[in-house]
Design an enzyme around this catalytic site. Sequence first.
Site, short mmCIF file in Angstrom:
data_model
loop_
_atom_site.label_atom_id
_atom_site.label_comp_id
_atom_site.label_asym_id
_atom_site.label_seq_id
_atom_site.Cartn_x
_atom_site.Cartn_y
_atom_site.Cartn_z
N ASP A 116 -20.87 -5.41 108.92
CA ASP A 116 -20.32 -6.63 109.59
C ASP A 116 -19.63 -6.17 110.96
OD1 ASP A 116 -20.19 -9.13 110.56
OD2 ASP A 116 -19.33 -9.75 108.83
N ASP A 174 -25.21 -16.80 110.97
CA ASP A 174 -24.13 -17.36 110.00
C ASP A 174 -24.55 -18.80 109.86
OD1 ASP A 174 -22.67 -15.18 109.37
OD2 ASP A 174 -20.91 -15.75 110.73
C1 GLA Z 1 -19.02 -12.77 109.16
C2 GLA Z 1 -20.36 -12.68 108.55
C3 GLA Z 1 -20.58 -13.35 107.29
C4 GLA Z 1 -19.32 -13.07 106.33
C5 GLA Z 1 -18.02 -13.02 106.83
C6 GLA Z 1 -17.09 -12.42 106.16
O1 GLA Z 1 -18.94 -14.12 109.83
O2 GLA Z 1 -21.47 -13.05 109.28
O3 GLA Z 1 -21.72 -13.53 106.69
O4 GLA Z 1 -19.95 -11.73 105.98
O5 GLA Z 1 -18.11 -12.48 108.29
O6 GLA Z 1 -15.93 -12.53 106.82
#
Ligand code: GLA
Length: 741
Positions: free
Chosen positions: A472, A542
């Site tokens: 990430d 997301d």
């Molecule tokens: C980002 C990712 C999510 C999740 C969060 C965790 O927003 O896109 O899928 O992994 O971080 O903090």
Amino acid sequence: MMGIEWNASSGQLHLHNKQVSYVVRVLENGSIGQLHFGAPLARGRSYRHLGRAGFAGFSNRLDDPIALEYPTAGGGDYRMPALTIEQADGSSMLRLDYVSHRIFPGKAGIPGLPSTYVEADDEATSLEIELADGPSKARVTLSYTIFRDHPIVSRRVRIRNGGTSRLRITTAMSTSLDLPDDDWTLVQLSGAWARERHITNRRLAPGRQSTASLRGASGHEHDPSLILRRASTTETAGEAYGFSLVYSGNFLAEAEVGPFGTTRVRLGINPEGFAWILEPGADFATPEAVLAFSEAGLDGLSLAYHRLYRERLARGTWRDRARPVLINNWEGTYFAFDETKLVDIATVARDLGIELFVLDDGWFGARDDDTSSLGDWFVDRRKLPNGIDGLARRIEALGLRFGLWIEPEMVSQRSQLFAAHPDWAIGIPGRSRTESRDQFVLDLSRPEIVDHLFAVLSELLASAPISYIKWDMNRNITEPGSLGLPADRQGEFFHRYILGVYDLYARLTTAFPEILFESCAGGGGRFDPGLLAYAPQAWTSDDTDAIERLRIQWGASLIYPLSSMGAHVSAVPNHQTGRLTPIGMRAAVAFFGVFGYELDATSLSPAECAEVADQVAFYKDHRELLQRGRFVRLRSPFEGDGNETAWMTVSDDRRQAIVGFYRTLTRPNPGVNRLRLRELDAALRYRVTTWPARADTIERDNALVRGGDELTEIGLFLDVDRHEVATHGDYWAQLFVLEAE
Ligand code: GLA
């Protein structure tokens, strides 16, 4: 036939395959003129008449609308240049003259940067044209590759300092292309977090129109690409050009309409904030720009990019492997979990047929919320007393593979790493650092920090049976500057940061070839061809709301293949929109990508469990088609009132297909609705089944054996009886499976 033809008498170079031609010529004055890129032209002919004799600016006729291959400023072409270099005398004009060229089979890589590749030399032919500027002693190599089987020419540039004094590059585009008219609509993939890659169209107007990033990442806001289409171009007909940059940092994608109605397209590293010093003898390589042309509408462009990016940009063990159906605990638990809870989720998931359990954020340091611990990549024993290894072994014992979330490029102010190395966070001495999500970005332009991350992460990956990594990156860069660079090289920072990211990716993916990497940046904040070269799949957004995902996945599909798009079913009310869609619809949308779940499986009702088990079984049965099939867009959520979307995926042999139809809001007493399909074999007969199976008009009208010709010319029947429509309600999805007899 594919190749590159050199005609010495006219100084012409013609890159050709069955689908495209790219023609340039050494002009009388030594500069390189651009004659044509687009539809295939006959070989063995001179196209000299398509371009002027030489760039007139150099013979005192300014502003002439000539097409130049790699334009520079200062000589009378007042459009934006592709290359600008500040020289010892303070000037930055260049005049690039032809020196030599070289044609060779295959394709060379770019040291330190991701790029498309070939597996055998006969897949592509490459060309390098050497240019030189006399006074500055700058040497420029324009590199081209034409692929045998794709309507694609890739371009990149290398700049070398052949002199004895320093050069400072302030613009170095990967490509510049001058098209002879301005009758184009610019198509861009733009948006923001949770609504990435929406399609925006605008007619070109005089002057510059662009998308760009200055964030240190390609960003949620714009894809590093630009598409031009005619006003009349549709999915299946008409001309279109694609320009896609294999890069994950600050980019510029621009179309400039000049005073004579021509269009110059530039694509490359964003010149804003960029300056690169070249010492004598040193060289600089731009990222690769991938240019595509289609006479068969946007579909032709997408097909070209999907194939090339899936087969010759993505690499490694997982490129061609079936990707596992996963369950990720993020939206299910957020930071509140322990080993028992995770094993409980995994146990239910296993019973439903899911193959991979992914532990998301919150397993390391003392991270109970997002305010601490990034950088401390050791397990939090309060939550996981048996460590990652103990948990992973329990998950494996259940019959699932185990995957883990990391965010290597970050550090929390509240972390052991920050306490030990406060100077590792990006910042400018004398200025306070801006926090975002309570975190700073580590300075990956510094090799020692990349070395540290490689050491820590390779120890972690070797410590447990980890099959998958979600990498990430949750914030963009502010106060851009590096303590590792002298004052006069701060302009190199952003590019060096991305080179550091690529270096870490390259080292980890090489050291752990069996691990499947998925890239992520708060969803689609760095969903680009650069990272696709290391991580064959990416978290598309997301936003897992089924309705929002129709637009996000449709937009992304303009360039990116199904195998690159992570798509999950999450719980409702949806965490981003609060919308309540049926679980069947959520799955029917997420099937078109790399499928998984993002919820607490232990809170599913028995009825939902039955549905999920059926969904997983359906996806596994059709995985090859849903991950690697030929994706065809049928009905756009961006056109009309956007209430209906339809798409399909077809096997290469055209014997199997799956069609997805989605309706957002229901309409009472609906009219006639036919969905014409594409890419089927007209001569074959297909058995049509519906998913989910249903006892209604849709089933009665479509569950038949019908000819490919008929399905193409007339289509599936989407008319719904007016009594039945009331049972659908809003958010209705219907899949059709076609199998040749
Ligand atoms: C980002 C990712 C999510 C999740 C969060 C965790 O927003 O896109 O899928 O992994 O971080 O903090």
